[in-house]
Design a protein around this motif. Structure first.
Motif, PDB file in Angstrom:
ATOM      1  N   ASP A 157       0.895  -1.175   0.031  1.00  0.00           N
ATOM      2  CA  ASP A 157       0.134  -0.124  -0.176  1.00  0.00           C
ATOM      3  C   ASP A 157       0.988   1.149   0.158  1.00  0.00           C
ATOM      4  OD1 ASP A 157      -2.186  -1.518   0.002  1.00  0.00           O
ATOM      5  OD2 ASP A 157      -2.621  -1.565   2.192  1.00  0.00           O
ATOM      6  N   THR A 158       0.187   2.282  -0.445  1.00  0.00           N
ATOM      7  CA  THR A 158       1.054   3.405  -0.491  1.00  0.00           C
ATOM      8  C   THR A 158       1.532   4.062   0.699  1.00  0.00           C
ATOM      9  OG1 THR A 158      -0.064   4.404  -2.620  1.00  0.00           O
ATOM     10  CG2 THR A 158       0.990   6.103  -1.019  1.00  0.00           C
ATOM     11  N   ASN A 205       8.603   3.741   1.957  1.00  0.00           N
ATOM     12  CA  ASN A 205       7.564   4.677   1.632  1.00  0.00           C
ATOM     13  C   ASN A 205       7.123   4.416   0.259  1.00  0.00           C
ATOM     14  OD1 ASN A 205       5.835   6.982   2.351  1.00  0.00           O
ATOM     15  ND2 ASN A 205       7.390   8.393   1.800  1.00  0.00           N
ATOM     16  N   SER A 207       5.277   4.464  -3.420  1.00  0.00           N
ATOM     17  CA  SER A 207       4.115   5.392  -4.074  1.00  0.00           C
ATOM     18  C   SER A 207       3.956   4.600  -5.483  1.00  0.00           C
ATOM     19  CB  SER A 207       4.775   6.657  -4.206  1.00  0.00           C
ATOM     20  OG  SER A 207       5.788   6.741  -5.049  1.00  0.00           O
ATOM     21  N   ALA A 208       3.007   5.090  -6.247  1.00  0.00           N
ATOM     22  CA  ALA A 208       2.841   4.684  -7.507  1.00  0.00           C
ATOM     23  C   ALA A 208       3.857   4.405  -8.285  1.00  0.00           C
ATOM     24  CB  ALA A 208       1.626   5.457  -7.947  1.00  0.00           C
ATOM     25  N   GLU A 209       4.763   5.565  -8.339  1.00  0.00           N
ATOM     26  CA  GLU A 209       5.946   5.443  -8.919  1.00  0.00           C
ATOM     27  C   GLU A 209       6.835   4.110  -8.912  1.00  0.00           C
ATOM     28  OE1 GLU A 209       4.755   8.033  -7.271  1.00  0.00           O
ATOM     29  OE2 GLU A 209       4.161   9.296  -9.025  1.00  0.00           O
ATOM     30  N   SER A 211       5.521   0.992  -8.861  1.00  0.00           N
ATOM     31  CA  SER A 211       5.186  -0.058  -9.443  1.00  0.00           C
ATOM     32  C   SER A 211       6.082  -0.501 -10.761  1.00  0.00           C
ATOM     33  CB  SER A 211       3.692   0.131  -9.896  1.00  0.00           C
ATOM     34  OG  SER A 211       2.690   0.519  -8.532  1.00  0.00           O
ATOM     35  N   VAL A 233       1.950  -1.150  -6.308  1.00  0.00           N
ATOM     36  CA  VAL A 233       1.590  -0.509  -5.480  1.00  0.00           C
ATOM     37  C   VAL A 233       0.338   0.153  -5.261  1.00  0.00           C
ATOM     38  CG1 VAL A 233       2.480   1.652  -4.037  1.00  0.00           C
ATOM     39  CG2 VAL A 233       4.152   0.081  -5.059  1.00  0.00           C
ATOM     40  N   TYR A 234      -0.678  -0.264  -4.412  1.00  0.00           N
ATOM     41  CA  TYR A 234      -1.952   0.143  -4.349  1.00  0.00           C
ATOM     42  C   TYR A 234      -2.071   1.526  -3.687  1.00  0.00           C
ATOM     43  CZ  TYR A 234      -6.822   0.784  -2.936  1.00  0.00           C
ATOM     44  OH  TYR A 234      -8.106   1.304  -2.731  1.00  0.00           O
ATOM     45  N   SER A 235      -2.726   2.532  -4.686  1.00  0.00           N
ATOM     46  CA  SER A 235      -3.006   3.924  -4.454  1.00  0.00           C
ATOM     47  C   SER A 235      -4.572   3.985  -4.346  1.00  0.00           C
ATOM     48  CB  SER A 235      -2.269   4.642  -5.277  1.00  0.00           C
ATOM     49  OG  SER A 235      -0.924   4.636  -5.457  1.00  0.00           O
ATOM     50  N   ASN A 238      -7.700   9.440  -5.353  1.00  0.00           N
ATOM     51  CA  ASN A 238      -7.366  10.802  -5.161  1.00  0.00           C
ATOM     52  C   ASN A 238      -8.700  11.754  -4.341  1.00  0.00           C
ATOM     53  OD1 ASN A 238      -4.737  10.571  -6.289  1.00  0.00           O
ATOM     54  ND2 ASN A 238      -5.550  11.330  -8.000  1.00  0.00           N
TER      55      ASN A 238
END
Length: 301
Positions: A157-158, A205, A207-209, A211, A233-235, A238
């Motif tokens: 997870d994020t 930490n 993030s989506a980046e 993945s 990575v699950y985000s 928004n």
């Protein structure tokens, strides 16, 4: 004189041989090469020559291996004793003597990484006295890396932390290990060597980046192998709090409008009922007033 001279020379050579024999011991062993290097799967010759003055009726040759992985536990490889050959179960069908009984040389087929170590050739030939002759040589087995295994652990997870690990079981010389992200961008990652032939990458930490497709490469002069991990990575969507507040506000407005409509309908109905009641009471009062004088009039007549 010539006969005496011949006998003298024979005696001289006998004394020389006895002196040499006494100096070098009962059996002399010579190893022509102190080290042998072979590629895994190929055949390795292990040389061992010996010299003895006695007949070979009771010749004994023992080959042992002290593996690099366990220096304190030598194992038997092959034995020649009184004309019989005995192979160790772990080397059965892969080891044999060359040129017996005049040589202690052996060959080792289908070599494995576990065959690497120090080999000892021990030769004795009773009734000769003295310690057995001993020779040593080292065997190095070169091998390409085995197929590595890629593993991951952690929270995808994020904001979580993820550890990527890569393990290779075989390879000599020891393989070099590299971690890299190959898709969508190619990035070389710093590797933490965790002992042996295992390396890991720590991603904090996330993030989506983060993945993408990750690759572990293990290589030595004999080859290269790879394994892969596809990290997702699950985000969360928004503005989740703002969206929830909007839904709650819309629901509140809808309930308020419904309450106002119901209130208006109730007031309208109440007004109509009040108007009807007032009108009905007015008609009753009017009828009562018109009727009263007639009664009064009749009373006077």
């Amino acid at each position: 004189m010539s006969v005496m001279g011949c006998a003298g020379w024979k005696l001289f050579w006998l004394i020389f041989l006895v002196s040499t024999f006494s100096h070098y011991g009962a059996v002399r062993v010579t190893v022509r090469e102190s080290s042998v290097e072979v590629i895994q799967g190929e055949s390795a010759p292990l040389p061992c020559s010996f010299f003895t003055l006695m007949p070979l009726f009771r010749l004994s040759i023992i080959w042992t291996l002290t593996p690099l992985s366990d220096p304190d536990s030598p194992t038997q490889v092959i034995v020649y004793d009184h004309g019989q050959v005995i192979e160790s179960p772990s080397f059965m069908g892969r080891v044999g003597f060359v040129g017996m009984p005049w040589s202690a040389d052996i060959f080792l087929n289908d070599t494995r990484v576990s065959d690497a170590g120090v080999y000892r050739c021990v030769v004795s030939n009773p009734p000769e006295t003295g310690d057995p002759g001993i020779g040593e040589l080292s065997l190095t087995v070169l091998a390409p890396p085995s197929l590595p295994m890629c593993l991951w652990e952690g929270d995808t997870d994020t904001g979580g932390n993820v550890k990527l690990s890569c393990v290779v079981l075989e390879g000599f010389p020891a393989p070099q290990l590299i971690w890299e992200k190959v898709e969508p961008d190619q990035i070389i990652l710093p590797v933490n060597m965790d002992g042996g032939m295992m390396g890991s990458v720590q991603i904090s930490n996330v993030s989506a980046e983060a993945s993408g497709l990750y690759r572990c490469s293990v290589s030595n002069p004999l080859g290269t192998q790879h394994c892969y991990i596809n990290l997702s990575v699950y985000s969360p969507p928004n503005n989740t709090p703002g969206t929830l507040q909007g839904v709650l506000l819309s629901l509140s407005m809808a309930l308020l409008q419904l309450a106002l409509v119901m209130l208006g309908m109730w007031l309208h109905r109440s007004a109509r009922e009040t108007k009807w009641r007032d009108s009905h009471e007015e008609d009753e009062c009017h009828n009562e007033i018109k009727y009263t004088p007639s009664l009064i009039k009749r009373s006077f007549v």
